[in-house]
Design a protein around this motif. Structure first.
Motif, short mmCIF file in Angstrom:
data_model
loop_
_atom_site.label_atom_id
_atom_site.label_comp_id
_atom_site.label_asym_id
_atom_site.label_seq_id
_atom_site.Cartn_x
_atom_site.Cartn_y
_atom_site.Cartn_z
N ALA A 122 -79.00 -11.40 38.04
CA ALA A 122 -78.48 -12.29 36.99
C ALA A 122 -77.01 -12.60 37.22
N ALA A 123 -76.24 -11.57 37.59
CA ALA A 123 -74.80 -11.77 37.85
C ALA A 123 -74.59 -12.68 39.06
N ALA A 124 -75.44 -12.54 40.08
CA ALA A 124 -75.33 -13.39 41.27
C ALA A 124 -75.62 -14.85 40.91
N LEU A 125 -76.63 -15.07 40.06
CA LEU A 125 -76.94 -16.43 39.61
C LEU A 125 -75.77 -17.03 38.83
N GLU A 126 -75.20 -16.23 37.94
CA GLU A 126 -74.08 -16.71 37.14
C GLU A 126 -72.88 -17.05 38.01
N ASP A 127 -72.62 -16.21 39.01
CA ASP A 127 -71.50 -16.47 39.91
C ASP A 127 -71.75 -17.72 40.76
N ALA A 128 -73.00 -17.91 41.19
CA ALA A 128 -73.32 -19.12 41.96
C ALA A 128 -73.07 -20.37 41.12
N PHE A 129 -73.46 -20.31 39.87
CA PHE A 129 -73.20 -21.42 38.95
C PHE A 129 -71.70 -21.63 38.79
N ALA A 130 -70.95 -20.54 38.63
CA ALA A 130 -69.50 -20.63 38.44
C ALA A 130 -68.82 -21.26 39.65
N GLY B 184 -66.47 -4.23 38.10
CA GLY B 184 -67.20 -5.18 37.27
C GLY B 184 -66.66 -6.60 37.29
N ALA B 185 -65.64 -6.90 38.12
CA ALA B 185 -65.10 -8.25 38.17
C ALA B 185 -66.10 -9.20 38.82
N THR B 186 -66.24 -10.39 38.27
CA THR B 186 -67.16 -11.38 38.81
C THR B 186 -66.42 -12.71 38.98
N ILE B 187 -67.01 -13.58 39.79
CA ILE B 187 -66.44 -14.92 39.94
C ILE B 187 -66.48 -15.66 38.61
N ALA B 188 -67.61 -15.54 37.90
CA ALA B 188 -67.75 -16.22 36.61
C ALA B 188 -66.68 -15.75 35.63
N GLY B 189 -66.38 -14.44 35.67
CA GLY B 189 -65.37 -13.89 34.76
C GLY B 189 -63.98 -14.45 35.01
N LYS B 190 -63.73 -14.95 36.23
CA LYS B 190 -62.42 -15.52 36.54
C LYS B 190 -62.40 -17.04 36.39
N VAL B 191 -63.56 -17.66 36.50
CA VAL B 191 -63.63 -19.11 36.37
C VAL B 191 -63.69 -19.53 34.91
N PHE B 192 -64.48 -18.81 34.12
CA PHE B 192 -64.69 -19.19 32.72
C PHE B 192 -63.87 -18.32 31.78
N ALA B 193 -63.36 -18.93 30.73
CA ALA B 193 -62.57 -18.19 29.73
C ALA B 193 -63.46 -17.40 28.79
N LYS B 194 -64.72 -17.78 28.69
CA LYS B 194 -65.68 -17.08 27.85
C LYS B 194 -67.06 -17.17 28.48
N ALA B 195 -67.97 -16.34 28.01
CA ALA B 195 -69.31 -16.33 28.59
C ALA B 195 -69.99 -17.68 28.40
N VAL B 196 -70.70 -18.13 29.42
CA VAL B 196 -71.43 -19.39 29.34
C VAL B 196 -72.81 -19.11 28.76
N THR B 197 -73.05 -19.62 27.58
CA THR B 197 -74.33 -19.37 26.90
C THR B 197 -75.33 -20.49 27.09
N SER B 198 -74.87 -21.63 27.58
CA SER B 198 -75.77 -22.73 27.93
C SER B 198 -75.16 -23.46 29.11
N LEU B 199 -75.97 -24.24 29.82
CA LEU B 199 -75.50 -24.87 31.05
C LEU B 199 -74.51 -26.00 30.80
N ASN B 200 -74.34 -26.40 29.56
CA ASN B 200 -73.35 -27.44 29.23
C ASN B 200 -72.21 -26.89 28.39
N ASP B 201 -72.02 -25.58 28.46
CA ASP B 201 -71.01 -24.92 27.63
C ASP B 201 -70.08 -24.13 28.53
N GLN B 202 -69.00 -24.79 28.97
CA GLN B 202 -68.04 -24.12 29.85
C GLN B 202 -66.62 -24.28 29.32
N ALA B 203 -65.94 -23.16 29.14
CA ALA B 203 -64.51 -23.18 28.82
C ALA B 203 -63.80 -22.53 30.01
N PHE B 204 -62.96 -23.28 30.67
CA PHE B 204 -62.39 -22.81 31.94
C PHE B 204 -61.15 -21.96 31.71
#
Length: 299
Positions: A140-148, A199-219
């Motif tokens: 799941a974390a790998a998928l999230e990072d790929a998206f990020a 526990g650091a991830t790419i998504a954690g550095k790209v997004f300011a908050k967790a992405v709960t939907s594919l159209n919900d990104q705060a950078f």
């Protein structure tokens, strides 16, 4: 033609609008005035062509794929995986534990010991998958990072175009070179050596908050910056082309980091799926057990 807003969706419509706006600005701001001989440029079409060449390269990257088209049931693909882990696989661990407890409570002897050890081994394997840091959560974390990585690349491309658009539109304002077009590059600012540590991830550095939907990104805020220089559109867009190469290289580096992590996870999954590493199913000799060997005859 206005340039897209800062919160515009990172989809094909937004990038087509950005392309059209920037192309229009290049045409409008490339000097070709016949009325003013000092600014008359006979090679107008050549200058426009030079300016549009890096923009066409940008467009090819910008329209390549849409991260929002990832298949998912509810929320995001990674939340789907985590939901399955908690709702299904975690229950299997509890079930195995209950079975083991019942065996210990109602069965004793060497056979019971063998089966109890077997159940403990299988339960441990299940925990490798469904535990708090198990394979499902790692996938799941790998998928999230790929998206990020992909979304950050798209965001960088859009902001690069925005910087060039603002810079070209400011030519008539007399703003000094370098004062406009200062961009935040999401991927170029990542410390990839830190990714995966504590526990650091790419998504954690790209997004300011967790992405709960594919159209919900705060950078998140990025520290990497690039400047666009020039007093003519063709010069600004030459600088744009150099910055585009930086962005593409940053995306390539991020993808390599992610690919290495995915390869490691894949190798672990293959190892875990190999049955030869599973505990052997106990085989109990019942040939001398009276309850199994006694013959019963009807009266």
């Amino acid at each position: 033609m206005n340039f897209p807003a800062h919160d515009a969706a990172l989809d094909a419509n937004t990038f087509e609008q950005a392309y059209a706006a920037l192309a229009r600005a290049i045409h409008d701001e490339t000097p070709d005035s016949v009325a003013d001989p000092l600014h008359r440029m006979p090679d107008y079409q050549q200058m426009v062509g030079e300016a549009l060449a890096p923009l066409d390269k940008w467009r090819a990257h910008a329209l390549d794929g849409d991260p929002a088209q990832l298949p998912h049931q509810t929320g995001t693909p990674w939340s789907d995986l985590d939901r399955a882990r908690i709702g299904h696989l975690a229950d299997l661990i509890a079930t195995m534990s209950t079975i083991g407890q019942n065996l210990n409570a109602h069965w004793s002897g060497s056979g019971a010991e063998h089966y109890s050890a077997y159940m403990t081994g299988i339960s441990g394997r299940l925990n490798e998958y469904a535990g708090p840091n198990g394979y499902v959560q790692q996938a799941a974390a790998a998928l999230e990072d790929a998206f990020a990585v992909r979304v950050a690349f798209k965001k960088d491309l859009l902001e690069l175009a925005r910087g060039a658009y603002d810079k070209i539109k400011s030519i008539d304002d007399g703003v000094s070179a370098g004062d406009l077009g200062m961009l935040c590059l999401m991927l170029a600012s990542l410390g990839f050596g830190e990714i995966g540590i504590a526990g650091a991830t790419i998504a954690g550095k790209v997004f300011a908050k967790a992405v709960t939907s594919l159209n919900d990104q705060a950078f998140a805020t990025s520290k990497a910056r690039v400047f666009l220089h020039g007093d003519l559109p063709k010069d600004i867009m030459k600088s744009f082309g150099t910055a585009l190469e930086q962005i593409v290289e940053a995306h390539r580096n991020a993808a390599k980091q992610l690919e290495a992590r995915m390869d490691t996870l894949w190798q672990r999954l293959c190892y875990s799926a190999d049955e030869k590493y599973y505990p052997a199913i106990p085989v109990i000799d019942t040939s001398h057990t009276p309850s199994f060997s006694k013959q019963f005859y009807p009266r």
